[in-house]
Design a protein around this motif. Structure first.
Motif, short mmCIF file in Angstrom:
data_model
loop_
_atom_site.label_atom_id
_atom_site.label_comp_id
_atom_site.label_asym_id
_atom_site.label_seq_id
_atom_site.Cartn_x
_atom_site.Cartn_y
_atom_site.Cartn_z
N UNK A 60 1.07 -1.54 0.00
CA UNK A 60 0.04 0.00 0.38
C UNK A 60 1.00 1.77 -0.47
N UNK A 61 0.36 2.11 -0.76
CA UNK A 61 1.49 3.36 -0.85
C UNK A 61 1.54 4.14 0.13
N UNK A 62 0.02 4.32 1.45
CA UNK A 62 -0.16 5.16 2.71
C UNK A 62 0.22 3.10 4.08
N UNK A 63 1.23 3.66 4.54
CA UNK A 63 1.56 2.47 5.82
C UNK A 63 -0.17 1.97 6.22
N UNK A 64 -0.62 3.80 6.17
CA UNK A 64 -1.66 3.58 7.45
C UNK A 64 -2.82 2.81 6.94
N UNK A 145 9.98 -5.63 5.95
CA UNK A 145 10.36 -4.24 5.48
C UNK A 145 9.74 -2.49 5.47
N UNK A 146 8.75 -3.31 5.28
CA UNK A 146 7.66 -2.07 5.14
C UNK A 146 6.78 -1.45 6.11
N UNK A 147 6.59 -2.41 6.83
CA UNK A 147 5.80 -2.10 8.03
C UNK A 147 5.61 -2.52 9.01
#
Ligand code: CDT
Length: 309
Positions: A60-64, A145-147
């Protein structure tokens, strides 16, 4: 002499779909807890990220946009019932979940609660595998590693259940440093949850070896540190991704004493004699007598490989 025998239940989970609610998942966890109570377990060990589907497989572009997969408190509104039920049975709980802190940090976390309902400790994953950027060439992504952030809390060991207990999460189990850090604190029981896809995109030649590597590293970690290791999977085919099951309870000898045979929700139980650890800790792996830390400087002084010129 009274032996310290802990009856441990490894509660393997089958897949959790994207649509499955926390309440539905907690019902599955409660069903496994009931089985653990019938089998007079002292501790039930659930896997990594045991409350939701393995969401790092989607970019997802936005982590949120993935915030609904995280817990803001533990126990939380949907999970309290699990801890209350375990407490009523006098059973301790180990549970993996995605943690979102008040100040916005994201960790891949596990909690350990004893049979009286006391929180023994929490552990935040140290080794975060996969990648942080969108890699659509993969059949599915592994965006841990993104989340998740790498935790700097390290590997603690706690006095609980009459012994010395530590935790690690999934990829941590592949690193010998994980076990040795806890071994040097006298650990007698290491609890590890995992989500391991059978397909490894960077090197598919490893795919048929997933089960072998899983047991290889946990059995070695157990033997080389004279400790019990409990490895618990979320396995089966989840949202089209096949993941390893084969949860196992491993003795300080390195032998597997119980192993799951399905890729679904399944409980396996073993009596873990914590005094068995002494056979290894006081002989071949008597650290105080035989280790040579002055010979191991590179292990903490260096990160990557530095080949001789
Ligand atoms: N959850 C987790 O850490 N899984 C990794 C997958 C391999 S890295 C893409 C593991 O080490 O099992």
């Amino acid at each position: 002499m009274i032996r310290r025998v802990l009856r441990v239940a490894a509660a393997q989970l089958g897949p959790i779909s994207r649509e499955e609610s926390r309440i539905e998942v907690v019902k599955r966890l409660l069903a496994l807890l009931d089985q653990a109570a019938e089998q007079r377990a002292d501790l039930i060990v659930y896997p990594e990220l045991a409350l939701t589907t393995f969401f790092p497989r989607w970019y997802t572009e936005e982590l949120s946009d993935h915030d609904h997969y995280y817990e803001r408190s533990m126990p939380g509104p949907e999970t309290r019932v699990l801890f209350d039920a375990a407490n009523a049975h006098g059973i301790g709980v180990h549970l993996g979940y995605a943690e979102l802190t008040d100040d916005g940090h994201r960790y891949n976390t596990s909690i350990l609660v004893d049979g009286t309902g006391r929180t023994v400790g929490t552990y935040r994953k140290v080794h975060i595998p996969g990648h942080a950027d969108n890699e659509p060439w993969r059949p599915f992504q592994h965006l841990e590693r993104r989340y998740f952030e790498e935790s700097n809390d390290g590997f603690r060991v706690w006095r609980a259940f009459g012994g010395l207990v530590g935790m690690a999460i999934c990829n941590d189990r592949r690193w010998p440093e994980t076990y040795r850090e806890m071994g040097l604190q006298g650990v007698e029981l290491i609890l590890i949850g995992y989500n391991t896809p059978l397909h490894y995109a960077p090197d598919p030649a490893q795919n048929p070896l997933q089960a072998f590597h899983n047991h290889l590293c946990m059995q070695a970690g157990a033997y080389q540190n004279g400790t019990w290791v409990v490895g618990v999977a979320k396995g089966g085919t989840e949202e089209g991704v096949e993941s390893l099951a084969q949860s196992a309870i491993i003795a300080p000898s390195g032998q597997i004493v119980a192993q799951a045979v399905t890729t679904e929700d399944e409980l396996i139980v073993a009596n873990c004699d914590l005094d068995w650890c002494r056979h290894y800790k006081e002989t071949l792996f008597d650290f105080a007598r035989y280790r040579r830390p002055e010979m191991y400087g590179r292990i903490t002084g260096q990160k990557g490989v530095e080949a001789p010129s």
